[in-house]
Design a protein around this motif. Structure first.
Motif, mmCIF file in Angstrom:
data_model
loop_
_atom_site.group_PDB
_atom_site.id
_atom_site.type_symbol
_atom_site.label_atom_id
_atom_site.label_comp_id
_atom_site.label_asym_id
_atom_site.label_seq_id
_atom_site.Cartn_x
_atom_site.Cartn_y
_atom_site.Cartn_z
ATOM 1 N N VAL A 266 3.220 -4.283 -6.331
ATOM 2 C CA VAL A 266 4.599 -4.759 -6.431
ATOM 3 C C VAL A 266 5.529 -3.894 -5.578
ATOM 4 O O VAL A 266 6.413 -4.401 -4.884
ATOM 5 N N VAL A 267 5.337 -2.574 -5.634
ATOM 6 C CA VAL A 267 6.159 -1.656 -4.836
ATOM 7 C C VAL A 267 6.048 -1.990 -3.349
ATOM 8 O O VAL A 267 7.051 -2.084 -2.628
ATOM 9 N N LEU A 268 4.836 -2.183 -2.869
ATOM 10 C CA LEU A 268 4.625 -2.490 -1.452
ATOM 11 C C LEU A 268 5.296 -3.804 -1.061
ATOM 12 O O LEU A 268 5.930 -3.905 0.001
ATOM 13 N N GLU A 269 5.145 -4.810 -1.905
ATOM 14 C CA GLU A 269 5.732 -6.118 -1.602
ATOM 15 C C GLU A 269 7.259 -6.057 -1.629
ATOM 16 O O GLU A 269 7.936 -6.658 -0.782
ATOM 17 N N ARG A 270 7.817 -5.325 -2.581
ATOM 18 C CA ARG A 270 9.275 -5.229 -2.675
ATOM 19 C C ARG A 270 9.850 -4.525 -1.444
ATOM 20 O O ARG A 270 10.848 -4.973 -0.883
ATOM 21 N N ILE A 271 9.223 -3.429 -1.049
ATOM 22 C CA ILE A 271 9.728 -2.705 0.122
ATOM 23 C C ILE A 271 9.605 -3.561 1.374
ATOM 24 O O ILE A 271 10.516 -3.576 2.229
ATOM 25 N N ALA A 272 8.494 -4.301 1.494
ATOM 26 C CA ALA A 272 8.309 -5.170 2.661
ATOM 27 C C ALA A 272 9.400 -6.241 2.745
ATOM 28 O O ALA A 272 9.749 -6.696 3.835
ATOM 29 N N ARG A 273 9.967 -6.625 1.591
ATOM 30 C CA ARG A 273 11.021 -7.644 1.566
ATOM 31 C C ARG A 273 12.424 -7.039 1.535
ATOM 32 O O ARG A 273 13.403 -7.738 1.273
ATOM 33 N N GLY A 274 12.495 -5.728 1.765
ATOM 34 C CA GLY A 274 13.794 -5.074 1.823
ATOM 35 C C GLY A 274 14.407 -4.763 0.476
ATOM 36 O O GLY A 274 15.604 -4.477 0.392
ATOM 37 N N ARG A 275 13.607 -4.824 -0.591
ATOM 38 C CA ARG A 275 14.104 -4.520 -1.924
ATOM 39 C C ARG A 275 14.041 -3.011 -2.179
ATOM 40 O O ARG A 275 13.131 -2.335 -1.689
ATOM 41 N N VAL B 82 1.165 -2.101 -10.256
ATOM 42 C CA VAL B 82 2.513 -1.588 -10.004
ATOM 43 C C VAL B 82 2.689 -1.262 -8.531
ATOM 44 O O VAL B 82 3.721 -1.576 -7.930
ATOM 45 N N PHE B 83 1.684 -0.654 -7.933
ATOM 46 C CA PHE B 83 1.809 -0.268 -6.520
ATOM 47 C C PHE B 83 1.833 -1.486 -5.608
ATOM 48 O O PHE B 83 2.536 -1.494 -4.590
ATOM 49 N N LEU C 218 9.710 3.490 3.939
ATOM 50 C CA LEU C 218 8.778 4.619 3.906
ATOM 51 C C LEU C 218 8.804 5.190 2.491
ATOM 52 O O LEU C 218 9.873 5.461 1.947
ATOM 53 N N ILE C 219 7.617 5.365 1.924
ATOM 54 C CA ILE C 219 7.530 5.945 0.583
ATOM 55 C C ILE C 219 6.538 7.104 0.588
ATOM 56 O O ILE C 219 5.626 7.167 1.428
ATOM 57 N N VAL C 220 6.754 8.005 -0.349
ATOM 58 C CA VAL C 220 5.850 9.126 -0.574
ATOM 59 C C VAL C 220 5.154 8.899 -1.910
ATOM 60 O O VAL C 220 5.804 8.589 -2.912
ATOM 61 N N VAL C 221 3.833 9.028 -1.907
ATOM 62 C CA VAL C 221 3.054 8.930 -3.143
ATOM 63 C C VAL C 221 2.392 10.279 -3.361
ATOM 64 O O VAL C 221 1.520 10.692 -2.593
ATOM 65 N N GLY C 222 2.851 10.999 -4.371
ATOM 66 C CA GLY C 222 2.323 12.331 -4.650
ATOM 67 C C GLY C 222 1.457 12.351 -5.880
ATOM 68 O O GLY C 222 1.588 11.510 -6.768
ATOM 69 N N LEU D 161 -5.230 8.076 -5.917
ATOM 70 C CA LEU D 161 -4.423 8.240 -4.709
ATOM 71 C C LEU D 161 -5.107 7.585 -3.513
ATOM 72 O O LEU D 161 -4.468 6.869 -2.724
ATOM 73 N N ASN D 162 -6.407 7.788 -3.373
ATOM 74 C CA ASN D 162 -7.147 7.175 -2.269
ATOM 75 C C ASN D 162 -7.185 5.654 -2.393
ATOM 76 O O ASN D 162 -7.130 4.937 -1.391
ATOM 77 N N THR D 163 -7.272 5.166 -3.627
ATOM 78 C CA THR D 163 -7.293 3.716 -3.838
ATOM 79 C C THR D 163 -5.944 3.093 -3.491
ATOM 80 O O THR D 163 -5.879 2.014 -2.892
ATOM 81 N N LEU D 164 -4.858 3.788 -3.858
ATOM 82 C CA LEU D 164 -3.526 3.298 -3.493
ATOM 83 C C LEU D 164 -3.352 3.293 -1.980
ATOM 84 O O LEU D 164 -2.721 2.376 -1.425
ATOM 85 N N ARG D 165 -3.912 4.283 -1.320
ATOM 86 C CA ARG D 165 -3.832 4.286 0.145
ATOM 87 C C ARG D 165 -4.567 3.082 0.724
ATOM 88 O O ARG D 165 -4.102 2.456 1.687
ATOM 89 N N SER D 166 -5.712 2.748 0.146
ATOM 90 C CA SER D 166 -6.442 1.563 0.613
ATOM 91 C C SER D 166 -5.602 0.303 0.428
ATOM 92 O O SER D 166 -5.630 -0.603 1.275
ATOM 93 N N GLN D 167 -4.854 0.239 -0.672
ATOM 94 C CA GLN D 167 -3.969 -0.900 -0.876
ATOM 95 C C GLN D 167 -2.906 -0.977 0.221
ATOM 96 O O GLN D 167 -2.591 -2.063 0.719
#
Length: 413
Positions: A31-40, A28-29, A211-215, A59-65
């Motif tokens: 996909v989120v990164l790719e969508r934001i990179a494409r302006g979605r 899921v994350f 810019l996204i926040v992951v809490g 959380l640390n693994t998502l940061r590595s992604q």
């Protein structure tokens, strides 16, 4: 078996040798990164769950992604007694430093750093003509450019954070990427900081800024966010991080063991799942103790039974005991009543079962202690503040630590 080759890692925030059962969240994350990179359009992400389910590891693994996608990233851990201003400034400083080498206009980076420095050094009390900041708050960030004026320096955290994150997103947009801020223990943020963060995420989503926040936080984090801003329920994507199912728990144990040419008998895996309940921290703790006690491969159920007391003793001191010691006598009495009430009768046959992770009505706790509910509010509120219990629904409380009720029932009154 050789304890030096023991692959299991029961540590706070320490990544296990096999991150089992979290594939969906990682996908899921991505996909989120790719969508934001494409302006979605995409929403920021909130991970919730009990302690010991692996939120910090995830959380640390998502940061590595995010880093693998060439995003700027920064991470903070919220604390109840600390303002968001300083740590988020340090995290954004780190994120922009990662982006700076790819930016074609160094002056643009310096302009942002000037805004960041102004944000970091601004203290709300002095801005309102109140008391001067305490000595510990007179902090100079390690930024060589002079602080700018008129941007993110009003002293109102909500105004300043919106302006700061908008500017950070603009820097990321210049290099065709994004910024991700990771906030652990997010339920510990103060009300003003939570409100400011929600407002900033709302503004960023309306602008389509990268810019996204992951809490990450305890199960009542959605209620904390909703109390700050009513629209937070639609602002974030919430993901509940729970115990591992049987297949994932077996994978967490077997995959690292197979790399060391060690196998488990099926009955050993049955007993390990029964003991751990599928909670990732407990899986690692029981796995480590079992490895150290097993004389050879394959690991048997007898090996697990011999090792279990050692794992339980370690959990009693490090995982349960350290939290229990933080509670006052009145708070311990409150928690013991919760633990007793978690022993409930099953619907069929009158069999008693341990519903140790379920919510308990506060009215029932008061009745069990022979007290009025209002007189127990101080103990309840203090336990919530200490992160030992949480209130997911009005009129109920539950332990933030799995199996804590079982532990409490073993402690002398």
């Amino acid at each position: 078996m050789d304890p030096v080759r023991n692959p299991y890692a029961p540590g706070a925030g320490q990544r296990p040798p096999e991150l089992a059962g979290r594939g969906r969240e990682l996908d899921v994350f991505d996909v989120v990164l790719e969508r934001i990179a494409r302006g979605r359009p995409e929403r920021s992400l909130m991970l919730t769950g009990l302690r010991g389910v692996g939120k910090t590891v995830l959380l640390n693994t998502l940061r590595s992604q995010a880093i693998n996608h060439l995003w700027g990233s920064g991470k903070i851990e919220a604390r109840p007694d600390q303002s968001l201003r300083r740590p988020i400034a340090a995290a954004l400083h780190m994120a922009v430093r990662e982006l700076a080498p790819r930016h074609r206009a160094p002056d643009r980076i310096d302009d942002f750093l000037g805004v960041l420095k102004a944000f970091a050094m601004r203290a709300a009390p002095s801005a309102r003509g109140g008391a001067a900041p305490k000595l510990r708050d007179r902090w100079q960030p390690g930024i060589d450019v002079p602080a700018s004026s008129g941007r993110a320096d009003s002293g109102d955290i909500e105004i300043d954070l919106v302006e700061l994150l908008t500017d950070a997103a603009a820097v990321a947009s210049d290099v065709g990427t994004g910024v991700a801020l990771f906030i652990d223990e997010m339920q510990d943020l103060g009300p003003e900081d939570v409100s400011a963060l929600c407002a900033a995420c709302h503004e960023l989503s309306q602008l389509g800024a990268p810019l996204i926040v992951v809490g990450a936080g305890l199960p009542h984090l959605p209620a904390v966010l909703s109390a700050a801003k009513s629209y937070s329920e639609r602002l974030f994507r919430y993901q509940r991080i729970d115990r591992l199912d049987r297949i994932a728990a077996d994978q967490a144990l077997c995959a690292p063991a197979e790399r060391e040419e060690v196998e488990y008998e099926p009955k050993a895996l049955d007993l390990l799942y029964e003991k751990s309940g599928g909670y990732p921290y407990f899986v690692q703790a029981y796995g480590k103790a079992t490895w150290d006690h097993a004389p050879r491969s394959p690991v048997t159920a007898a090996d697990v039974r011999v090792a279990a007391p050692e794992a339980e003793a370690e959990l009693a001191v490090g995982f349960f005991g350290s939290r229990f010691e933080r509670a006052t006598p009145a708070e311990r009495e409150y928690m013991r009543a919760m633990a007793t009430l978690s022993l409930v009768e099953a619907e069929s046959g009158g069999e008693v079962r341990d519903d140790m992770d379920a919510a308990v009505p506060t009215a029932e706790i008061a009745r069990a202690l022979g007290r009025k509910p209002a007189s127990l509010s101080p103990a309840r509120d203090a336990l919530i503040k200490k992160g030992l219990i949480y209130s997911g629904e009005r009129g109920t409380v539950a332990f933030t630590v799995p199996h804590f009720g079982r532990y409490l029932r073993t402690q002398p009154a």
